[in-house]
Design a protein around this motif. Structure first.
Motif, PDB file in Angstrom:
ATOM      1  N   VAL A  75      38.318  45.751  46.875  1.00 30.76           N
ATOM      2  CA  VAL A  75      39.081  46.399  45.796  1.00 30.76           C
ATOM      3  C   VAL A  75      38.940  45.695  44.454  1.00 30.76           C
ATOM      4  CG1 VAL A  75      40.762  47.441  47.341  1.00 30.76           C
ATOM      5  CG2 VAL A  75      41.242  45.214  46.354  1.00 30.76           C
ATOM      6  N   GLY A  76      38.557  44.429  44.475  1.00 29.95           N
ATOM      7  CA  GLY A  76      38.335  43.702  43.235  1.00 29.95           C
ATOM      8  C   GLY A  76      39.597  43.501  42.423  1.00 29.95           C
ATOM      9  N   GLU A  77      39.421  43.538  41.108  1.00 29.53           N
ATOM     10  CA  GLU A  77      40.534  43.325  40.190  1.00 29.53           C
ATOM     11  C   GLU A  77      40.377  44.298  39.029  1.00 29.53           C
ATOM     12  OE1 GLU A  77      42.370  39.796  37.328  1.00 29.53           O
ATOM     13  OE2 GLU A  77      40.812  39.296  38.783  1.00 29.53           O
ATOM     14  N   GLY A  78      41.498  44.828  38.578  1.00 31.78           N
ATOM     15  CA  GLY A  78      41.429  45.757  37.467  1.00 31.78           C
ATOM     16  C   GLY A  78      42.790  46.173  36.959  1.00 31.78           C
TER      17      GLY A  78
ATOM     18  N   LEU B 168      37.717  44.587  36.258  1.00 31.49           N
ATOM     19  CA  LEU B 168      37.465  43.211  35.837  1.00 31.49           C
ATOM     20  C   LEU B 168      36.568  42.478  36.831  1.00 31.49           C
ATOM     21  CD1 LEU B 168      41.133  42.421  34.726  1.00 31.49           C
ATOM     22  CD2 LEU B 168      39.206  43.140  33.293  1.00 31.49           C
ATOM     23  N   LYS B 169      36.775  42.719  38.126  1.00 36.18           N
ATOM     24  CA  LYS B 169      35.967  42.116  39.187  1.00 36.18           C
ATOM     25  C   LYS B 169      35.729  43.174  40.242  1.00 36.18           C
ATOM     26  CE  LYS B 169      37.702  37.386  38.751  1.00 36.18           C
ATOM     27  NZ  LYS B 169      38.469  36.338  39.378  1.00 36.18           N
ATOM     28  N   PRO B 170      34.607  43.234  40.883  1.00 42.58           N
ATOM     29  CA  PRO B 170      33.497  42.301  40.872  1.00 42.58           C
ATOM     30  C   PRO B 170      32.600  42.438  39.647  1.00 42.58           C
ATOM     31  CG  PRO B 170      33.007  44.085  42.375  1.00 42.58           C
ATOM     32  CD  PRO B 170      34.394  44.316  41.830  1.00 42.58           C
ATOM     33  N   PHE B 171      32.812  43.478  38.838  1.00 45.49           N
ATOM     34  CA  PHE B 171      32.032  43.653  37.609  1.00 45.49           C
ATOM     35  C   PHE B 171      32.964  44.232  36.558  1.00 45.49           C
ATOM     36  CE2 PHE B 171      31.653  47.319  40.343  1.00 45.49           C
ATOM     37  CZ  PHE B 171      32.048  48.350  39.512  1.00 45.49           C
ATOM     38  N   LYS B 172      32.624  44.031  35.308  1.00 44.61           N
ATOM     39  CA  LYS B 172      33.440  44.574  34.221  1.00 44.61           C
ATOM     40  C   LYS B 172      32.934  45.955  33.840  1.00 44.61           C
ATOM     41  CE  LYS B 172      35.093  40.314  32.259  1.00 44.61           C
ATOM     42  NZ  LYS B 172      35.491  39.603  31.068  1.00 44.61           N
TER      43      LYS B 172
ATOM     44  N   VAL C 281      51.438  51.248  33.293  1.00 44.92           N
ATOM     45  CA  VAL C 281      50.300  50.366  33.582  1.00 44.92           C
ATOM     46  C   VAL C 281      50.394  49.887  35.029  1.00 44.92           C
ATOM     47  CG1 VAL C 281      49.182  48.163  33.012  1.00 44.92           C
ATOM     48  CG2 VAL C 281      50.132  49.604  31.186  1.00 44.92           C
ATOM     49  N   TYR C 282      49.259  49.877  35.697  1.00 41.78           N
ATOM     50  CA  TYR C 282      49.137  49.386  37.062  1.00 41.78           C
ATOM     51  C   TYR C 282      47.952  48.425  37.087  1.00 41.78           C
ATOM     52  CZ  TYR C 282      47.823  49.563  42.049  1.00 41.78           C
ATOM     53  OH  TYR C 282      47.468  49.242  43.334  1.00 41.78           O
ATOM     54  N   ALA C 283      48.206  47.197  37.527  1.00 43.01           N
ATOM     55  CA  ALA C 283      47.124  46.211  37.658  1.00 43.01           C
ATOM     56  C   ALA C 283      47.056  45.785  39.115  1.00 43.01           C
ATOM     57  CB  ALA C 283      47.386  45.013  36.752  1.00 43.01           C
ATOM     58  N   TRP C 284      45.869  45.453  39.570  1.00 46.60           N
ATOM     59  CA  TRP C 284      45.693  45.016  40.951  1.00 46.60           C
ATOM     60  C   TRP C 284      44.728  43.855  41.010  1.00 46.60           C
ATOM     61  CZ3 TRP C 284      43.061  49.013  38.814  1.00 46.60           C
ATOM     62  CH2 TRP C 284      41.684  49.019  38.968  1.00 46.60           C
ATOM     63  N   GLU C 285      44.897  43.063  42.060  1.00 43.39           N
ATOM     64  CA  GLU C 285      43.992  41.949  42.343  1.00 43.39           C
ATOM     65  C   GLU C 285      43.924  41.835  43.854  1.00 43.39           C
ATOM     66  OE1 GLU C 285      43.666  37.166  41.420  1.00 43.39           O
ATOM     67  OE2 GLU C 285      45.104  38.392  40.310  1.00 43.39           O
ATOM     68  N   GLY C 286      42.701  41.989  44.394  1.00 44.68           N
ATOM     69  CA  GLY C 286      42.586  41.997  45.844  1.00 44.68           C
ATOM     70  C   GLY C 286      41.288  41.403  46.338  1.00 44.68           C
ATOM     71  N   ASN C 287      40.948  41.774  47.556  1.00 44.16           N
ATOM     72  CA  ASN C 287      39.743  41.250  48.193  1.00 44.16           C
ATOM     73  C   ASN C 287      38.486  41.835  47.536  1.00 44.16           C
ATOM     74  OD1 ASN C 287      39.407  43.874  49.241  1.00 44.16           O
ATOM     75  ND2 ASN C 287      40.260  43.345  51.228  1.00 44.16           N
ATOM     76  N   ASN C 288      37.333  41.532  48.118  1.00 44.52           N
ATOM     77  CA  ASN C 288      36.058  41.989  47.541  1.00 44.52           C
ATOM     78  C   ASN C 288      35.904  43.505  47.559  1.00 44.52           C
ATOM     79  OD1 ASN C 288      35.315  39.363  47.032  1.00 44.52           O
ATOM     80  ND2 ASN C 288      34.126  39.154  48.907  1.00 44.52           N
TER      81      ASN C 288
END
Length: 182
Positions: free
Chosen positions: A95-98, A118-122, A86-93
């Motif tokens: 790359v978003g989050e997922g 998850l962001k900017p849209f699911k 599993v690889y999760a990321w959270e970044g700027n606009n």
């Protein structure tokens, strides 16, 4: 005069309703799924390319999105590579989050990844990499597919998502080619 203005307003409202109804009908009839795909010939054997895909830690060497936010937060969990990784990321606009999880692999042949934005849209999609030997080279195919909900269809009227994502896939495959051919 008042009657003419009222009739004009009524006509404009009816026209807007008709256009909106036509647009909704058109969007509703667009395909309920999407599939984007790009291919590249890489001058390396499948067993040299496969670890670049099957291990999320190696994605930083070729993924086109890794450079968009060098400061993004990355989390690795589950298996070190292959199914369950599993690889999760959270970044700027950009790359978003997922989150991504490798679901299936066939060594030196195929990797199937579940991709949750998850962001900017699911959105939940699947990404598949196929490696097909071609003499001393390998034909690598990168495919993403999933549902195409109503709002995605509307967005697709304004932007060519296949072209946008395809451009990123082409850049990623070029990066993968450079890494594998070293």
């Amino acid at each position: 005069m008042k009657r003419a203005v009222a009739e004009l307003v009524f006509f404009v409202v009816l026209l807007l309703i008709a256009v909106a109804a036509g647009l909704i009908a058109h969007v509703s009839n667009l395909p309920g799924t999407f599939r984007y795909e790009r291919r590249a010939m890489i001058n390396a054997a499948p067993d040299k390319i496969f670890p670049l895909i099957n291990d999320f830690h190696a994605w930083q060497t070729w993924s086109p999105w890794e450079k968009l936010d060098p400061g993004q937060k990355r989390t690795y969990s589950g298996a070190p590579a292959g199914p369950g990784a599993v690889y999760a990321w959270e970044g700027n606009n950009k790359v978003g989050e997922g989150r991504m999880e490798i679901l299936e692999t066939t060594p030196s042949n195929r990797v199937l990844v579940k991709l949750d934005f998850l962001k900017p849209f699911k959105a939940q999609n699947f990404t598949e990499f196929s490696l097909e030997p071609a003499g001393a080279a390998t034909n690598v195919t990168w495919t993403m597919y999933g549902p195409n909900p109503f709002m995605s269809k509307v967005l697709g009227l304004m932007m060519n998502m296949e072209k946008m994502i395809g451009k990123d896939f082409e850049a990623g495959l070029a990066n993968m080619k450079a890494a594998a051919e070293k």
